[in-house]
Design a protein around this motif. Sequence first.
Motif, short mmCIF file in Angstrom:
data_model
loop_
_atom_site.label_atom_id
_atom_site.label_comp_id
_atom_site.label_asym_id
_atom_site.label_seq_id
_atom_site.Cartn_x
_atom_site.Cartn_y
_atom_site.Cartn_z
N ARG A 1 0.98 -0.78 0.13
CA ARG A 1 0.27 -0.08 -0.02
C ARG A 1 0.29 1.21 0.20
N GLN A 2 1.57 0.82 1.00
CA GLN A 2 2.84 2.35 0.78
C GLN A 2 3.43 2.81 -0.79
N VAL B 1 -7.25 -5.25 2.17
CA VAL B 1 -8.15 -3.64 1.84
C VAL B 1 -9.61 -3.35 1.53
N GLY B 2 -10.00 -4.02 0.80
CA GLY B 2 -11.76 -4.36 0.00
C GLY B 2 -11.66 -3.95 -1.29
N VAL B 3 -10.08 -3.14 -2.08
CA VAL B 3 -10.40 -2.71 -3.47
C VAL B 3 -8.48 -3.79 -4.12
N ASP C 1 -6.31 0.01 -8.31
CA ASP C 1 -7.61 0.80 -8.32
C ASP C 1 -7.29 1.47 -6.67
N TYR C 2 -6.91 0.87 -6.27
CA TYR C 2 -6.21 1.43 -4.86
C TYR C 2 -5.25 2.56 -4.97
N ALA D 1 -2.82 7.23 -4.07
CA ALA D 1 -1.52 7.68 -5.06
C ALA D 1 -1.29 8.97 -5.01
N HIS D 2 0.24 9.61 -4.29
CA HIS D 2 0.76 10.66 -4.70
C HIS D 2 1.08 11.61 -5.65
N ARG D 3 0.95 12.90 -5.89
CA ARG D 3 0.60 13.66 -6.63
C ARG D 3 1.36 14.49 -6.87
#
Length: 316
Positions: free
Chosen positions: A269-270, A302-304, A308-309, A314-316
Amino acid sequence: MLRTVAAVVIDGVAPFEFGVICEVFGIDRTGDGVPAIDFRVCGEEAGRPVRTSVGASLTPDRGLDGLADADLVAVPALHIRDEYPPRVVEAVKAAHRRGSTLLSVCSGAFLLAAAGLLDDRRCTTHWHHAAEFAERFPDVKLDPDVLFVDEGDIITSAGTAAGIDACLHLVRREFGAAVTATIARRMVVAPQRDGGQRQFVELPAPPRQADSLQPLLAWLQDRLDREHTVTSLAERANMSERTFARRFAAETGTTPHRWLTTQRVLRARQLLEETGLTVEDVAHRSGFGTAALLRHHFTAVVGVPPKDYRRSFAHR
């Protein structure tokens, strides 16, 4: 953005739960890349000592005016009483009306409920106080079987160490995975215990041993991309496999395999938030090996799916 945190203390405050709030929000970790937080300890009167639940005293630097512009008002565990100081209750309610997020640790939920802030909301508190809480506040949707509940503007947590889970959850919600991992590493705790990014996490079994596996868990978090077995981990811990499995379950509330899977999901995730790595590369670096295996476990926790996550976080 979380810039100002006010911890409310009154007579009967519990030192450990108050210390959790201080540890997560009150220590200057800007040198490690953690955003600066204006941390305030607020009582009914600035400079007037309050008695803790263990007989010692602490002295707040600020009065209740410190809640006025706080982004987060944190209420640690407190001695449960029939009535709470009216000025404190009103100050917490006023802060919430102005838009402050509220966080309670353990029995701090009693103060929020007494203020009427939890009516028709889902919340939690220490399991030991659950029956009393439910009887006193029948309009509150108490869930005694979870570590914390995130209702958006109000977060409540169960007893003691669950306050760490709730505080780190809020940090992650506000600042992202990297900042959370930095704080968790300094505290020598997992950035999230088993259960994933849901609104609740299943309670682990309470620790039953004095000797901690925390050094091993910290070592594992630096080596999630490697293969580990119960046999190899038991050897590293200098235990038999049977003793190791029993000790691991006692300290983490889960099995080594499930713990590793959850930590690898957190690492993935990170990486999805902070890097442009392909899903295949994320799978390798987080220890899943293949994108298919990553998708399976990531979606389950996570559920997705990972893609999709990434689109959402995501940091933009």
